[in-house]
Design an enzyme around this catalytic site. Sequence first.
Site, PDB file in Angstrom:
ATOM      1  N   ASP A 107     124.810  53.699  93.595  1.00  0.00           N
ATOM      2  CA  ASP A 107     126.095  53.557  92.902  1.00  0.00           C
ATOM      3  C   ASP A 107     127.155  54.426  93.562  1.00  0.00           C
ATOM      4  OD1 ASP A 107     128.147  53.246  91.093  1.00  0.00           O
ATOM      5  OD2 ASP A 107     127.088  54.148  89.395  1.00  0.00           O
ATOM      6  N   HIS A 156     125.503  52.946  82.347  1.00  0.00           N
ATOM      7  CA  HIS A 156     125.383  54.192  83.101  1.00  0.00           C
ATOM      8  C   HIS A 156     126.125  55.266  82.316  1.00  0.00           C
ATOM      9  CE1 HIS A 156     126.614  56.456  87.066  1.00  0.00           C
ATOM     10  NE2 HIS A 156     125.790  57.154  86.309  1.00  0.00           N
ATOM     11  N   SER A 168     130.553  46.832  88.936  1.00  0.00           N
ATOM     12  CA  SER A 168     130.949  47.837  87.943  1.00  0.00           C
ATOM     13  C   SER A 168     132.294  47.457  87.337  1.00  0.00           C
ATOM     14  CB  SER A 168     131.062  49.206  88.605  1.00  0.00           C
ATOM     15  OG  SER A 168     131.840  50.049  87.790  1.00  0.00           O
ATOM     16  N   MET A 207     132.127  57.164  80.501  1.00  0.00           N
ATOM     17  CA  MET A 207     132.585  58.515  80.866  1.00  0.00           C
ATOM     18  C   MET A 207     133.266  59.154  79.664  1.00  0.00           C
ATOM     19  SD  MET A 207     134.165  57.781  84.608  1.00  0.00           S
ATOM     20  CE  MET A 207     133.347  56.718  85.800  1.00  0.00           C
ATOM     21  N   MET A 220     123.410  58.300  92.861  1.00  0.00           N
ATOM     22  CA  MET A 220     124.854  58.283  93.059  1.00  0.00           C
ATOM     23  C   MET A 220     125.148  58.574  94.530  1.00  0.00           C
ATOM     24  SD  MET A 220     126.356  57.769  90.071  1.00  0.00           S
ATOM     25  CE  MET A 220     127.998  57.925  90.745  1.00  0.00           C
ATOM     26  N   HIS A 257     127.429  46.255  85.447  1.00  0.00           N
ATOM     27  CA  HIS A 257     127.298  47.719  85.403  1.00  0.00           C
ATOM     28  C   HIS A 257     128.426  48.270  84.536  1.00  0.00           C
ATOM     29  CE1 HIS A 257     125.937  51.618  86.977  1.00  0.00           C
ATOM     30  NE2 HIS A 257     127.216  51.948  87.089  1.00  0.00           N
ATOM     31  N   MET A 303     127.636  58.635  81.794  1.00  0.00           N
ATOM     32  CA  MET A 303     128.127  59.879  82.412  1.00  0.00           C
ATOM     33  C   MET A 303     128.789  60.637  81.275  1.00  0.00           C
ATOM     34  SD  MET A 303     129.559  58.088  85.844  1.00  0.00           S
ATOM     35  CE  MET A 303     129.651  56.528  84.964  1.00  0.00           C
ATOM     36  N   ASP A 349     130.119  51.569  83.007  1.00  0.00           N
ATOM     37  CA  ASP A 349     130.232  53.018  83.196  1.00  0.00           C
ATOM     38  C   ASP A 349     130.822  53.702  81.968  1.00  0.00           C
ATOM     39  OD1 ASP A 349     129.318  53.544  85.932  1.00  0.00           O
ATOM     40  OD2 ASP A 349     130.959  52.211  86.507  1.00  0.00           O
TER      41      ASP A 349
HETATM   42  C1  DX5 Z   1     131.436  56.194  89.501  1.00  0.00           C
HETATM   43  C2  DX5 Z   1     130.770  55.052  88.762  1.00  0.00           C
HETATM   44  C3  DX5 Z   1     130.580  53.858  89.591  1.00  0.00           C
HETATM   45  C4  DX5 Z   1     131.871  53.265  90.108  1.00  0.00           C
HETATM   46  C5  DX5 Z   1     131.609  52.743  91.462  1.00  0.00           C
HETATM   47  O1  DX5 Z   1     131.296  57.369  88.803  1.00  0.00           O
HETATM   48  O2  DX5 Z   1     129.499  55.439  88.281  1.00  0.00           O
HETATM   49  O3  DX5 Z   1     129.788  52.872  88.965  1.00  0.00           O
HETATM   50  O4  DX5 Z   1     132.391  52.235  89.318  1.00  0.00           O
HETATM   51  O5  DX5 Z   1     132.815  52.313  91.999  1.00  0.00           O
HETATM   52  P1  DX5 Z   1     132.963  51.977  93.549  1.00  0.00           P
HETATM   53  O6  DX5 Z   1     132.020  50.853  93.862  1.00  0.00           O
HETATM   54  O7  DX5 Z   1     134.395  51.613  93.665  1.00  0.00           O
HETATM   55  O8  DX5 Z   1     132.601  53.242  94.299  1.00  0.00           O
HETATM   56 ZN    ZN Z   2     128.126  53.791  87.596  1.00  0.00          ZN
END
Ligand code: DX5
Ligand code: ZN
Length: 231
Positions: free
Chosen positions: A178, A65, A7, A36, A136, A32, A67, A34
Amino acid sequence: MYRLAPSLLSADFACLGEEVKNVIAAGADWIHFDVMDNHYVPNLTVGPLVCKALRPLTKAPIDVHLMAEPVDRLIEDFIEAGADFISFHPEASRHIDRSLSLIRDGGAKAGLAFNPATPLYLLDHVMERLDFVLLMSVNPGFGGQAFIPATLEKLAAARARLSQYAQKSGRQLLLEVDGGVKADNIAEIARAGADTFVAGSAVFGAGLGSDPHRYDTVIARLRAELDKVRT
Ligand code: DX5
Ligand code: ZN
């Protein structure tokens, strides 16, 4: 077959392109990505522009991903930006079936992402529309959180559903996990049923110094743990 999806959330954003190239050169399978929005989750990251800028740097699949809410407009933008896999949270879409169809119609693989407290029955009427399921193992929003142990049981339940569906349909969906995945728990997580592993802080925050080849070590360590599961 297991897939490792580092990620970018824990990567060095001042040199994101180099981070992508180095982690793929070190043997990672997917990137990956993310997304947000400071609305669906209390954090703000990157959008389609950044995905588009990274796209030419690697042939590896980019796993977006979401969010964020709403999702439909973002799905179109990320397809345009070259995403290969796109997942969203069912709570963030008014019309889950429609959002999943938008992903497929755009030529990407469609996934549904489950928060720790989101029940798996939300899979009931959408299996045909899915290519992967993302569980998750932390609450979404931040890297570096601890793996929630109850996810192991949920993974086993999800795996059972996917196996049953595969028998009936001949379609094998991927099961991605994840959050909080590290070398010391990845084998246990694989045994519970996951086949695709997101790891942010475990890969990019390993504190191995500024050597661009440092990711070799951490990726090899994760793979060695997964090899134990297969044998
Ligand atoms: C969290 C993200 C993850 C995050 C995981 O909301 O969706 O993808 O980057 O990070 P680690 O592996 O550090 O938990
Ligand atoms: Zn993620």
